[in-house]
Design a protein around this motif. Structure first.
Motif, PDB file in Angstrom:
ATOM      1  N   HIS A  63       0.795  -1.230   0.000  1.00  0.00           N
ATOM      2  CA  HIS A  63       0.000   0.000   0.000  1.00  0.00           C
ATOM      3  C   HIS A  63       0.828   1.280   0.000  1.00  0.00           C
ATOM      4  O   HIS A  63       0.407   2.291  -0.531  1.00  0.00           O
ATOM      5  CB  HIS A  63      -0.962   0.003   1.176  1.00  0.00           C
ATOM      6  N   GLU A 111     -15.704  -0.766  -7.802  1.00  0.00           N
ATOM      7  CA  GLU A 111     -15.588   0.499  -7.067  1.00  0.00           C
ATOM      8  C   GLU A 111     -15.970   0.260  -5.606  1.00  0.00           C
ATOM      9  O   GLU A 111     -17.057  -0.235  -5.310  1.00  0.00           O
ATOM     10  CB  GLU A 111     -16.521   1.530  -7.703  1.00  0.00           C
ATOM     11  N   LEU A 112     -15.039   0.560  -4.697  1.00  0.00           N
ATOM     12  CA  LEU A 112     -15.322   0.330  -3.285  1.00  0.00           C
ATOM     13  C   LEU A 112     -16.157   1.452  -2.689  1.00  0.00           C
ATOM     14  O   LEU A 112     -16.754   1.309  -1.637  1.00  0.00           O
ATOM     15  CB  LEU A 112     -14.012   0.224  -2.495  1.00  0.00           C
ATOM     16  N   GLU A 122      -8.242   6.147  -3.772  1.00  0.00           N
ATOM     17  CA  GLU A 122      -7.122   5.214  -3.763  1.00  0.00           C
ATOM     18  C   GLU A 122      -7.344   4.050  -2.804  1.00  0.00           C
ATOM     19  O   GLU A 122      -6.395   3.429  -2.335  1.00  0.00           O
ATOM     20  CB  GLU A 122      -5.813   5.935  -3.400  1.00  0.00           C
ATOM     21  N   ALA A 123      -8.597   3.761  -2.456  1.00  0.00           N
ATOM     22  CA  ALA A 123      -8.879   2.670  -1.528  1.00  0.00           C
ATOM     23  C   ALA A 123      -8.908   1.344  -2.274  1.00  0.00           C
ATOM     24  O   ALA A 123      -9.372   1.259  -3.407  1.00  0.00           O
ATOM     25  CB  ALA A 123     -10.219   2.900  -0.836  1.00  0.00           C
ATOM     26  N   THR A 124      -8.399   0.306  -1.646  1.00  0.00           N
ATOM     27  CA  THR A 124      -8.376  -1.011  -2.261  1.00  0.00           C
ATOM     28  C   THR A 124      -8.548  -2.078  -1.192  1.00  0.00           C
ATOM     29  O   THR A 124      -8.229  -1.851  -0.024  1.00  0.00           O
ATOM     30  CB  THR A 124      -7.049  -1.235  -3.013  1.00  0.00           C
ATOM     31  N   ALA A 125      -9.060  -3.237  -1.602  1.00  0.00           N
ATOM     32  CA  ALA A 125      -9.104  -4.369  -0.677  1.00  0.00           C
ATOM     33  C   ALA A 125      -7.678  -4.855  -0.439  1.00  0.00           C
ATOM     34  O   ALA A 125      -6.780  -4.592  -1.238  1.00  0.00           O
ATOM     35  CB  ALA A 125      -9.952  -5.489  -1.261  1.00  0.00           C
ATOM     36  N   SER A 126      -7.482  -5.529   0.672  1.00  0.00           N
ATOM     37  CA  SER A 126      -6.112  -5.852   1.065  1.00  0.00           C
ATOM     38  C   SER A 126      -6.049  -7.146   1.855  1.00  0.00           C
ATOM     39  O   SER A 126      -6.988  -7.524   2.553  1.00  0.00           O
ATOM     40  CB  SER A 126      -5.575  -4.710   1.936  1.00  0.00           C
ATOM     41  N   ALA A 185      -0.796   7.394  -1.767  1.00  0.00           N
ATOM     42  CA  ALA A 185      -0.509   5.964  -1.607  1.00  0.00           C
ATOM     43  C   ALA A 185      -1.834   5.227  -1.553  1.00  0.00           C
ATOM     44  O   ALA A 185      -2.819   5.738  -1.032  1.00  0.00           O
ATOM     45  CB  ALA A 185       0.270   5.745  -0.326  1.00  0.00           C
ATOM     46  N   SER A 186      -1.849   4.024  -2.111  1.00  0.00           N
ATOM     47  CA  SER A 186      -3.075   3.233  -1.989  1.00  0.00           C
ATOM     48  C   SER A 186      -3.262   2.860  -0.533  1.00  0.00           C
ATOM     49  O   SER A 186      -2.313   2.787   0.242  1.00  0.00           O
ATOM     50  CB  SER A 186      -2.993   1.989  -2.867  1.00  0.00           C
ATOM     51  N   ARG A 187      -4.488   2.633  -0.172  1.00  0.00           N
ATOM     52  CA  ARG A 187      -4.798   2.343   1.219  1.00  0.00           C
ATOM     53  C   ARG A 187      -5.929   1.347   1.314  1.00  0.00           C
ATOM     54  O   ARG A 187      -6.618   1.087   0.328  1.00  0.00           O
ATOM     55  CB  ARG A 187      -5.120   3.628   1.960  1.00  0.00           C
ATOM     56  N   VAL A 188      -6.119   0.841   2.490  1.00  0.00           N
ATOM     57  CA  VAL A 188      -7.061  -0.252   2.663  1.00  0.00           C
ATOM     58  C   VAL A 188      -8.483   0.265   2.670  1.00  0.00           C
ATOM     59  O   VAL A 188      -8.814   1.155   3.453  1.00  0.00           O
ATOM     60  CB  VAL A 188      -6.762  -0.987   3.982  1.00  0.00           C
ATOM     61  N   GLY A 189      -9.322  -0.270   1.791  1.00  0.00           N
ATOM     62  CA  GLY A 189     -10.738   0.040   1.795  1.00  0.00           C
ATOM     63  C   GLY A 189     -11.491  -1.119   2.412  1.00  0.00           C
ATOM     64  O   GLY A 189     -11.169  -2.276   2.147  1.00  0.00           O
ATOM     65  N   GLY A 234     -14.607  -1.789   1.901  1.00  0.00           N
ATOM     66  CA  GLY A 234     -15.729  -2.227   1.078  1.00  0.00           C
ATOM     67  C   GLY A 234     -17.053  -1.648   1.527  1.00  0.00           C
ATOM     68  O   GLY A 234     -18.072  -1.861   0.908  1.00  0.00           O
TER      69      GLY A 234
END
Lengths: 445, 281
Positions: free
Chosen positions: A44, A162-163, A168-172, B244-248, B250
């Protein structure tokens, strides 16, 4: 296959490490089955994820270990099982292994003495693509992209939904419910030997974000898929991040059905035991004939040949000498596969002749009896075109359900099959000159 | 070196948009003049940050609002090409209409697929005279508004802090309902006025737990205003240029508050309720 990760232009300027990782690896089962594994992982990068470079590296490593273990335990031919594995079991296993690996890494660090372990520190996405002989699949979580390319099209087959919420949010992997999220990105696509060659390109989000539009991203994917060596790929990726997003960039590329050692392709047709015996029979006879010089073994060898011939005669159409009129039972699955393939080809008649031309060995072996029509038809789900060819074989009776099915297909397919059978018979010397169209049966070779 | 014909590689656009209150009260005590000067003086620094972050294309626009709202700079303009035309004060405070104009431009399209989180800076010395809440609701239905870094600068003590807080968004650490402003100032070193992530030292435990950085910046004089504008147009732009990418999770949230990690305010601006220089507003 090839994989490469390159540090982002902005990360380089800031003195940060590359937080992406990637791999392309050929795995082999104890049974000798080949499976290509592609992986990309994107750490991240924010300050709270300060060990995400380690997190992404460990994600790729643990994924490879988990897939390799699954390959040892599960036959690649079992599509349904692998579909389950990609959706449920592999995610849980990889998630567990990754958590254990990052915690073990943490325990070795000086910070562990004063700070509690948190998987957030190692936060990373993970995307996986698997290429087997008869299927390809994908799974993972996060903002990676998967593109499938063949001569006719370039398609984005998997992207993160799309969350919502912040940028810039992503699953992790570091999320508590991460394993559950893999299912949204999991899928398996069966392949037939007739499937045209194609490539898969897995990429981290830095690649797509470097392109002005999605159309540019797909064009870029097509260019990248043609790069053959890691050095050129690394140069290309450096160019992409410098002119684009500035983010770390990773791609992993695998090929199916292409010539070359590293590409994977369809499995060879698997004849039955009886067919293998039939194929071995001439060798056995020859060997026996040599031994017969001693005068004692010849009788035994001839006896064995007779035994084989006797067994084949009990199987419809099982030898070159099998008489027309034999029938094969047609399962619902085989019928559906035959009908589907027939419809597919009839919709694209321009594909019929080239497809059949590539199957010359099957025509030849069916004529010689090395291949048995019922065997090919039974494997229709895996090789529908082979089954279609077998359905037109003289090993089967005119009134068989397969030949009836063939008669119901389009005229282009019937004529092309007739033509191919004629050519093969002429080549093998098994056929008199082709009959005049007016007297030729409408659908039989 | 491989070539990629027919592929447009592109830096990501970073839209920076001022929303400037031009109501009649801005004419008093030199506020309008101070705002014009602060923005004009900030441009060289903003251009420098843009040059240092070539992966972001910093594009500036501005909305002015008084009796009606209008685009003061309608075209997204590269910061190095920007020439600031002075705003004029006069009229009431159509802040809601300004948000409507903004909402139209934050729809996709015209927003680009790969834009960086926009930076929105609302500057006001009073209270909206139109239906602000309805317009804010419309704005916040746009995904790019949700992803934006939303900052607010209150000029003087008559500014409606609750309205500005609504624009920034609820402050999760305050324990208060959205739209309410916690009492008191912000602990030293924290970042007020930003819908951004908790600053690093705050995460480490500094400061009082009942305080939040996500609050309107209160500028009591021209110097403070200039410093806030400078901070927003340089430090914030720099941070937004390399997210920076970050935790989503959902669910529309992240494991940490805010859209992008924001830098600290300069040392002289540690507390937004501190007066810096003579109080003139």
């Amino acid at each position: 296959m090839i994989a490469c990760s390159v540090i982002g232009a902005s990360h380089r300027r800031q003195g940060k490490p590359c937080q992406d990782a990637s791999l392309a690896r050929e795995l082999r089962s104890p049974r000798g089955e080949r499976l290509l594994l592609l992986a990309v992982a994107d750490g991240h990068g924010g300050s709270r994820y300060w060990l995400s470079a380690e997190g992404s590296r460990l994600a790729c490593d643990q994924a490879a270990a988990a897939v390799e273990a699954a390959l040892a335990d599960h036959d690649l031919a079992d599509h349904e099982r692998w579909e389950q594995l990609l959706a449920d079991e592999l995610p849980a296993t990889i998630q567990r292994r990754w958590l254990a690996a990052v915690e073990a890494d943490w325990r070795q660090r000086a910070e562990a003495a004063s700070q509690a372990f948190s998987p957030l520190t190692y936060g990373s996405t993970l995307g996986l693509a698997l290429l087997g002989p008869a299927w390809w699949g994908h799974t993972g979580l996060g903002d990676w992209d998967l593109v499938r390319l063949d001569g006719a099209s370039t398609v984005l087959v998997s992207e993160e939904a799309e969350l919502g919420g912040p940028a810039e949010a992503t699953a992790s992997l570091c999320l508590a419910d991460a394993a559950r999220r893999w299912r949204e990105r999991a899928g398996l696509v069966p392949l037939a030997p007739t499937t045209p060659p194609f490539s898969l390109l897995l990429s981290s989000d830095g690649v797509r974000k470097s392109c002005a539009t999605d159309a540019d991203f797909l064009s870029l994917s097509a260019h990248l898929a043609e790069l053959a060596d890691a050095t050129t790929l690394a140069e290309g990726l450096a160019q992409i991040t410098a002119a684009g997003s500035g983010d770390d960039v990773s791609v992993a590329i695998g090929h199916w059905g292409h010539p070359g050692d590293q590409a994977i392709g369809p499995p060879p047709p698997q004849p039955s035991t009886a067919a293998r015996r039939a194929r071995l029979a001439p060798l056995l006879i020859s060997a026996a004939a040599l031994l017969a010089l001693g005068g004692l073994v010849a009788g035994l060898a001839l006896g064995w040949e007779s035994l084989l011939r006797g067994r084949q005669a009990q199987r419809p159409g099982a030898s070159p000498s099998a008489k027309p009129g034999a029938t094969a039972s047609l399962s619902a699955t085989a019928r559906a596969s035959l009908e589907l393939e027939s419809r597919r080809l009839c919709k694209q008649p321009q594909l019929i002749a080239p497809s059949l031309a590539q199957r010359e060995p099957q025509f030849r072996d069916l004529l010689s009896g090395k291949l048995l029509a019922p065997v090919l038809i039974a494997a229709a789900a895996r090789d529908p075109l082979g089954a279609l060819i077998a359905a037109g074989s003289q090993q089967l009776a005119d009134g068989s359900p397969e030949s009836a099915l063939l008669r119901g297909s389009c005229v282009e397919l019937r004529q092309a099959l007739d033509q191919q059978w004629r050519l093969q018979r002429q080549a093998s010397g098994r056929m008199p000159p082709a009959p005049q169209p007016a007297t030729a049966p409408p659908s039989r070779p | 070196m491989p070539s990629f014909p027919n592929v447009r590689l592109a830096s990501r656009p970073l839209h920076f948009i001022y929303l400037c209150d031009c109501s009649g009260s801005m004419a008093a005590q030199g506020k309008m003049q101070a705002l014009n000067q602060a923005i004009r003086q900030s441009l060289p620094g903003m251009a420098r940050v843009a040059r240092e972050n070539p992966e972001a294309r910093v594009l500036v626009r501005a909305v002015r609002f008084a009796d009606r709202a209008h685009w003061h700079i309608a075209t997204p303009t590269p910061v190095e090409e920007l020439q600031w035309q002075d705003l004029q004060a006069g009229g009431v405070t159509a802040m809601g209409e300004a948000l409507d104009l903004l909402a139209e431009q934050l729809a996709s399209p015209p927003m680009e697929e790969r834009a960086l989180p926009p930076v929105l800076v609302l500057i006001s010395d009073g209270q909206p005279t139109d239906d602000f809440e309805t317009s804010l609701g419309r704005l916040m239905r746009q995904p790019w508004a949700q992803k934006a870094v939303r900052l607010a600068i209150a000029l003087g003590h008559d500014a409606d802090l609750e309205v500005l807080q609504q624009f920034i968004g609820p402050d999760p650490s305050s324990g208060q309902a959205p739209g309410t402003v916690p009492a008191g100032g912000v602990p030293a070193g924290e970042v007020p006025g930003a819908s951004g992530e908790m600053p690093r030292h705050a995460v480490a435990g500094a400061g009082r737990s009942d305080r939040s950085p996500r609050r309107p910046l209160q500028a009591s004089n021209a110097t403070a205003l200039a410093q806030y504008i400078q901070w927003a147009s340089t430090a914030v732009v720099g941070a937004a240029s390399m997210p920076a990418s970050r935790v989503g999770d959902g669910q529309g949230g992240t494991s940490g508050a805010g859209n992008i990690p924001l830098p600290d305010l300069p040392p002289t601006l540690l507390d937004p309720v501190d007066d810096i220089g003579p109080v003139v507003w």
